[in-house]
Design a protein around this motif. Structure first.
Motif, PDB file in Angstrom:
ATOM      1  N   ARG A   1      17.871  59.527 -75.670  1.00 31.11           N
ATOM      2  CA  ARG A   1      17.379  59.873 -75.014  1.00 31.11           C
ATOM      3  C   ARG A   1      17.877  60.176 -74.093  1.00 31.11           C
ATOM      4  NH1 ARG A   1      14.475  54.642 -76.372  1.00 31.11           N
ATOM      5  NH2 ARG A   1      16.327  53.691 -75.943  1.00 31.11           N
ATOM      6  N   LYS A   2      17.543  61.292 -73.092  1.00 27.32           N
ATOM      7  CA  LYS A   2      19.031  61.625 -72.353  1.00 27.32           C
ATOM      8  C   LYS A   2      19.261  60.866 -71.228  1.00 27.32           C
ATOM      9  CE  LYS A   2      15.880  64.981 -70.769  1.00 27.32           C
ATOM     10  NZ  LYS A   2      15.556  65.131 -69.348  1.00 27.32           N
ATOM     11  N   ALA A   3      20.687  60.991 -70.643  1.00 29.97           N
ATOM     12  CA  ALA A   3      20.647  59.465 -69.887  1.00 29.97           C
ATOM     13  C   ALA A   3      20.315  59.653 -68.790  1.00 29.97           C
ATOM     14  CB  ALA A   3      22.279  59.646 -69.762  1.00 29.97           C
ATOM     15  N   LYS A   4      20.062  58.548 -68.002  1.00 26.24           N
ATOM     16  CA  LYS A   4      19.253  59.056 -66.341  1.00 26.24           C
ATOM     17  C   LYS A   4      20.246  58.736 -65.486  1.00 26.24           C
ATOM     18  CE  LYS A   4      15.594  57.516 -68.579  1.00 26.24           C
ATOM     19  NZ  LYS A   4      14.534  56.731 -69.127  1.00 26.24           N
ATOM     20  N   THR A   5      20.773  58.816 -63.852  1.00 24.66           N
ATOM     21  CA  THR A   5      21.160  57.541 -63.686  1.00 24.66           C
ATOM     22  C   THR A   5      20.500  56.057 -63.003  1.00 24.66           C
ATOM     23  OG1 THR A   5      21.372  59.992 -62.599  1.00 24.66           O
ATOM     24  CG2 THR A   5      21.428  57.431 -60.586  1.00 24.66           C
ATOM     25  N   ARG A   6      20.987  55.248 -62.768  1.00 20.06           N
ATOM     26  CA  ARG A   6      20.386  53.590 -62.687  1.00 20.06           C
ATOM     27  C   ARG A   6      19.910  53.444 -61.467  1.00 20.06           C
ATOM     28  NH1 ARG A   6      20.810  49.010 -65.941  1.00 20.06           N
ATOM     29  NH2 ARG A   6      20.509  46.963 -64.286  1.00 20.06           N
ATOM     30  N   THR A   7      18.800  53.370 -61.005  1.00 16.58           N
ATOM     31  CA  THR A   7      18.512  52.697 -59.589  1.00 16.58           C
ATOM     32  C   THR A   7      18.961  51.970 -59.108  1.00 16.58           C
ATOM     33  OG1 THR A   7      16.305  51.957 -60.696  1.00 16.58           O
ATOM     34  CG2 THR A   7      16.171  54.367 -59.238  1.00 16.58           C
ATOM     35  N   ARG A   8      19.119  51.326 -58.138  1.00 15.78           N
ATOM     36  CA  ARG A   8      19.640  50.921 -57.174  1.00 15.78           C
ATOM     37  C   ARG A   8      19.005  49.584 -57.494  1.00 15.78           C
ATOM     38  NH1 ARG A   8      20.435  47.508 -52.082  1.00 15.78           N
ATOM     39  NH2 ARG A   8      18.464  47.896 -51.983  1.00 15.78           N
ATOM     40  N   ARG A   9      19.538  47.702 -58.072  1.00 14.15           N
ATOM     41  CA  ARG A   9      19.953  46.885 -58.138  1.00 14.15           C
ATOM     42  C   ARG A   9      20.200  45.750 -57.390  1.00 14.15           C
ATOM     43  NH1 ARG A   9      17.664  45.709 -64.851  1.00 14.15           N
ATOM     44  NH2 ARG A   9      16.651  47.409 -64.647  1.00 14.15           N
ATOM     45  N   VAL A  10      20.374  44.354 -56.838  1.00 11.72           N
ATOM     46  CA  VAL A  10      20.263  43.615 -56.981  1.00 11.72           C
ATOM     47  C   VAL A  10      20.251  42.342 -57.987  1.00 11.72           C
ATOM     48  CG1 VAL A  10      19.938  44.126 -54.768  1.00 11.72           C
ATOM     49  CG2 VAL A  10      18.080  42.901 -55.626  1.00 11.72           C
ATOM     50  N   ARG A  11      21.597  41.752 -57.730  1.00 12.76           N
ATOM     51  CA  ARG A  11      21.485  40.274 -58.570  1.00 12.76           C
ATOM     52  C   ARG A  11      20.818  39.107 -58.394  1.00 12.76           C
ATOM     53  NH1 ARG A  11      23.103  39.189 -63.400  1.00 12.76           N
ATOM     54  NH2 ARG A  11      23.435  41.346 -63.950  1.00 12.76           N
ATOM     55  N   VAL A  12      19.979  38.817 -59.214  1.00 14.34           N
ATOM     56  CA  VAL A  12      19.344  36.746 -58.500  1.00 14.34           C
ATOM     57  C   VAL A  12      19.283  36.535 -60.492  1.00 14.34           C
ATOM     58  CG1 VAL A  12      17.530  35.507 -58.156  1.00 14.34           C
ATOM     59  CG2 VAL A  12      18.013  38.334 -57.179  1.00 14.34           C
ATOM     60  N   GLY A  13      20.469  35.418 -59.814  1.00 15.44           N
ATOM     61  CA  GLY A  13      21.045  34.816 -60.890  1.00 15.44           C
ATOM     62  C   GLY A  13      21.555  35.422 -62.122  1.00 15.44           C
ATOM     63  N   PRO A  14      20.722  35.145 -63.353  1.00 15.48           N
ATOM     64  CA  PRO A  14      20.895  35.833 -64.528  1.00 15.48           C
ATOM     65  C   PRO A  14      20.863  36.927 -64.864  1.00 15.48           C
ATOM     66  CG  PRO A  14      19.102  34.110 -65.197  1.00 15.48           C
ATOM     67  CD  PRO A  14      19.621  34.482 -63.511  1.00 15.48           C
ATOM     68  N   ILE A  15      19.775  37.475 -63.479  1.00 20.52           N
ATOM     69  CA  ILE A  15      18.740  39.589 -64.533  1.00 20.52           C
ATOM     70  C   ILE A  15      19.844  39.741 -62.174  1.00 20.52           C
ATOM     71  CG2 ILE A  15      17.440  38.616 -65.914  1.00 20.52           C
ATOM     72  CD1 ILE A  15      16.236  38.722 -62.925  1.00 20.52           C
ATOM     73  N   SER A  16      19.488  41.702 -62.631  1.00 21.64           N
ATOM     74  CA  SER A  16      19.544  42.121 -61.506  1.00 21.64           C
ATOM     75  C   SER A  16      18.154  42.771 -61.694  1.00 21.64           C
ATOM     76  CB  SER A  16      20.353  43.464 -61.771  1.00 21.64           C
ATOM     77  OG  SER A  16      20.833  43.714 -63.352  1.00 21.64           O
ATOM     78  N   VAL A  17      17.187  42.959 -60.359  1.00 25.58           N
ATOM     79  CA  VAL A  17      16.138  43.673 -60.200  1.00 25.58           C
ATOM     80  C   VAL A  17      16.155  44.690 -59.405  1.00 25.58           C
ATOM     81  CG1 VAL A  17      14.529  41.864 -60.437  1.00 25.58           C
ATOM     82  CG2 VAL A  17      15.707  41.709 -58.523  1.00 25.58           C
ATOM     83  N   ASN A  18      15.368  45.518 -59.622  1.00 23.92           N
ATOM     84  CA  ASN A  18      14.932  47.207 -58.749  1.00 23.92           C
ATOM     85  C   ASN A  18      14.485  46.201 -56.998  1.00 23.92           C
ATOM     86  OD1 ASN A  18      14.761  48.134 -61.409  1.00 23.92           O
ATOM     87  ND2 ASN A  18      15.930  49.738 -60.076  1.00 23.92           N
ATOM     88  N   PRO A  19      14.760  46.366 -56.015  1.00 28.75           N
ATOM     89  CA  PRO A  19      14.255  45.528 -54.465  1.00 28.75           C
ATOM     90  C   PRO A  19      13.322  47.322 -54.561  1.00 28.75           C
ATOM     91  CG  PRO A  19      16.360  46.470 -54.193  1.00 28.75           C
ATOM     92  CD  PRO A  19      16.218  46.600 -55.263  1.00 28.75           C
ATOM     93  N   MET A  20      12.674  47.260 -54.755  1.00 32.21           N
ATOM     94  CA  MET A  20      11.249  48.188 -54.638  1.00 32.21           C
ATOM     95  C   MET A  20       9.568  47.436 -53.757  1.00 32.21           C
ATOM     96  SD  MET A  20      12.278  50.383 -58.137  1.00 32.21           S
ATOM     97  CE  MET A  20      11.070  52.135 -57.222  1.00 32.21           C
ATOM     98  N   THR A  21       9.137  48.414 -53.554  1.00 31.07           N
ATOM     99  CA  THR A  21       7.556  47.922 -53.306  1.00 31.07           C
ATOM    100  C   THR A  21       6.652  48.352 -54.496  1.00 31.07           C
ATOM    101  OG1 THR A  21       7.570  49.817 -52.194  1.00 31.07           O
ATOM    102  CG2 THR A  21       7.831  48.536 -50.848  1.00 31.07           C
ATOM    103  N   GLU A  22       5.364  47.492 -54.277  1.00 30.91           N
ATOM    104  CA  GLU A  22       4.533  48.627 -55.635  1.00 30.91           C
ATOM    105  C   GLU A  22       4.709  50.130 -55.828  1.00 30.91           C
ATOM    106  OE1 GLU A  22       0.824  47.461 -57.693  1.00 30.91           O
ATOM    107  OE2 GLU A  22       1.281  46.560 -56.029  1.00 30.91           O
TER     108      GLU A  22
END
Length: 259
Positions: free
Chosen positions: A2-23
């Motif tokens: 697989r090609k390397a892709k630019t990682r979308t912005r994430r924010v950390r919440v506890g032990p994980i990080s999530v993307n602050p995105m709408t549906e």
């Protein structure tokens, strides 16, 4: 490879990080990637997944290495807000199966349904096509219990997917089983998006009732599901998840207070 892709912005919440995105942003991101011929993986961490990730590095990696991780569970959203990071809201696999299928129907991207109890994928396919005429369902499969321990069954799933050649695959087998399977399948379909969607296929099929919208928006969907399946979910929700959710919210509040 697989090609390397630019990682979308994430924010950390506890032990994980999530993307602050709408549906809508998630759907737009997937459509744009599909148009470029790029595949990916979506995971929807809730409190139960956060709890597992806090104890198991392999589980945490399944979340962190996903192309998109969006918060499924209001406690995750509330914890982020306590940290001063505003997530737009929860995004569940049960919602994404509809919104991504709507986009797939418009752009003529074939989808595949993998998971749910026997008969559920077929009924879910009918429900999705009824709502979105023109949707291409290239196949479906309901693996038997314990399939992950049968190399022949996994090989059959892989062969069926390759023949169907979908662009979006909804995998509803429960975390982390579905994510582990997705990781073994992605090399065969590098241009497809895989969505770990939990009970979404069963919900879409009508095999399992879903909470009313007001309960989902209030963060009470877990209570509805507990009342619907107390024998299966009581320990998970009341013994495991509820104390962890309270600890997560408390730690996030204290971290914000003393930062």
């Amino acid at each position: 490879m697989r090609k390397a892709k630019t990682r979308t912005r994430r924010v950390r919440v506890g032990p994980i990080s999530v993307n602050p995105m709408t549906e809508v942003e998630v759907v737009d991101h997937v459509v744009a990637a599909l148009k470029r011929g790029e595949g990916g993986r979506i995971v929807t961490p809730n409190v139960d997944i956060c709890r597992a990730a806090s104890r198991d590095p392999e589980i945490r990696a399944l979340v962190e290495h996903a192309d998109l991780a969006v918060a499924d569970g209001m406690p995750v959203v509330w914890a982020a807000r306590l940290l001063g990071t505003r997530l737009p809201g929860r995004i569940t696999g049960a919602d994404l199966i509809w919104s991504l299928s709507e986009a797939a129907a418009f752009y003529r991207f074939p989808i595949y349904l993998l998971g749910g109890p026997p008969g559920a994928p077929e009924r879910a396919a009918c429900a999705l096509v009824d709502r979105y005429p023109g949707l291409i369902v290239s196949g479906w499969r309901s693996p038997p219990y314990g399939f992950e321990h049968e190399p022949g069954e996994v090989a059959a799933i892989r062969s069926a997917l390759v023949r169907a050649n979908p662009r979006i695959v909804f995998v509803g087998l429960g975390f982390p089983r579905q994510e582990r399977l997705i990781e073994t399948l992605r090399e065969e379909l590098p241009a497809a998006w895989f969505v770990g969607c939990g009970a979404a296929i069963a919900f879409a099929a009508g095999a399992v009732p879903r909470a009313p919208r007001w309960m989902r928006q209030a963060g009470l969907e877990w209570l509805f599901r507990l009342a619907s399946e107390p024998g299966r979910l009581a320990r998970r929700y009341l013994v495991d998840d509820l104390p962890y959710a309270l600890r997560l919210l408390t730690v996030c509040a204290l971290k914000r207070l003393f930062s």
